[in-house]
Design an enzyme around this catalytic site. Sequence first.
Site, PDB file in Angstrom:
ATOM      1  N   GLU A 100      63.246  41.161  62.484  1.00  0.00           N
ATOM      2  CA  GLU A 100      64.625  41.350  63.098  1.00  0.00           C
ATOM      3  C   GLU A 100      64.531  40.738  64.630  1.00  0.00           C
ATOM      4  O   GLU A 100      63.718  40.917  65.112  1.00  0.00           O
ATOM      5  CB  GLU A 100      65.089  42.775  63.252  1.00  0.00           C
ATOM      6  CG  GLU A 100      65.544  43.374  61.813  1.00  0.00           C
ATOM      7  CD  GLU A 100      65.980  44.731  61.996  1.00  0.00           C
ATOM      8  OE1 GLU A 100      66.293  45.068  62.955  1.00  0.00           O
ATOM      9  OE2 GLU A 100      65.982  45.465  60.862  1.00  0.00           O
ATOM     10  N   CYS A 125      66.022  48.107  66.666  1.00  0.00           N
ATOM     11  CA  CYS A 125      65.154  47.367  65.805  1.00  0.00           C
ATOM     12  C   CYS A 125      64.651  48.052  64.610  1.00  0.00           C
ATOM     13  O   CYS A 125      64.118  49.171  64.883  1.00  0.00           O
ATOM     14  CB  CYS A 125      64.147  46.619  66.594  1.00  0.00           C
ATOM     15  SG  CYS A 125      64.538  44.888  66.923  1.00  0.00           S
TER      16      CYS A 125
END
EC number: 2.1.1.192
Length: 343
Positions: free
Chosen positions: A91, A331
């Site tokens: 990500e 995240c």
Amino acid sequence: MKNLLDLSYEELITEITNLGLERYRADQILDWIFNKKVNNFDEMTNLSKKHRALLKEHFSIPFLKLLDKKVSRIDGTTKFLWELEDGNTIESVMLFHPDRITACISTQVGCPVKCIFCATGMSGFVRNLTTGEIVAQILSMEKEEKKKIGNVVYMGMGEPLLNYENTIKSIRTLNHKKMGNIGIRRITISTVGIPDRIIQLAEEGLDVKLALSLHAPTNFKRDQLVPLNKKYSIEEILNAVKIYQKKTGNRVTIEYVLIKGMNDEISDAKKLAEILKNMKVFVNLIPVNPTVEDLKKPSRERLLTFKRILLESGIEAEIRREKGADIEAACGQLRLKRIKSTS
């Protein structure tokens, strides 16, 4: 075949001159990649067909495959889920401010540190990212959004200092004027604290910013929140930070995720002020993201009290404004959901 994004500027010049190309061709290639976001040699029209064919034989320029993207309706924060060439996923996040665009990038697939409040560690650790995969996050976001990133924080998935060589090399690439051209003081490394690597970083001659994810003022509490603390104590980490500061003169940001009933007591604030006394630091107070159901944010009143105690003790502190709350921009959350849905 080599990933061209793994190469430093000097390595690229060596590689192409060994193939018989002139040195200045490196600048042309890098202009296509970093300024025009072109990763196909066939589109590099100021190179001869012969040179393009030769480069295609020896190099690839893999940008990342976009699997998912979430955009916050609140503040425009944009979260990307990327697929790597081996099928693993990572990500990255773009954060929009009035005067700048910041990218939050990953350095590992998963994370071995396993902080209890972080979604990334829940899926385990797979591997380190290559230099090229770290750099490609910036290029892929810029290409997707058609916007220039001016600030980079190594605060995504993974512990940057446990992927030290590739992290440092990627910083040099992103900072190089012929490549990423991002100012070195606009790049921040966030670490849970790997003492020997912090000291090594001080010797690199890279004037990057350093952020320490501390999260607790005592080893007893930090052992529970950050399991790696059992290997590296707070005392060892802060000693390394002091060495780093003596060498660089830089202020260090202390990141402190506040969790109700775990590390948000008045005694915690007082102890934090005590251990940071006489250090050149700024404390970023971060209300916990609800990645784990039984972890709760402190009340607004408690957050303000915690901050006030630090300020009264002479420690600069601020409560971080939450961005991308409606898209779970912390995240690891997007990746974890995908792993669960496909398992």
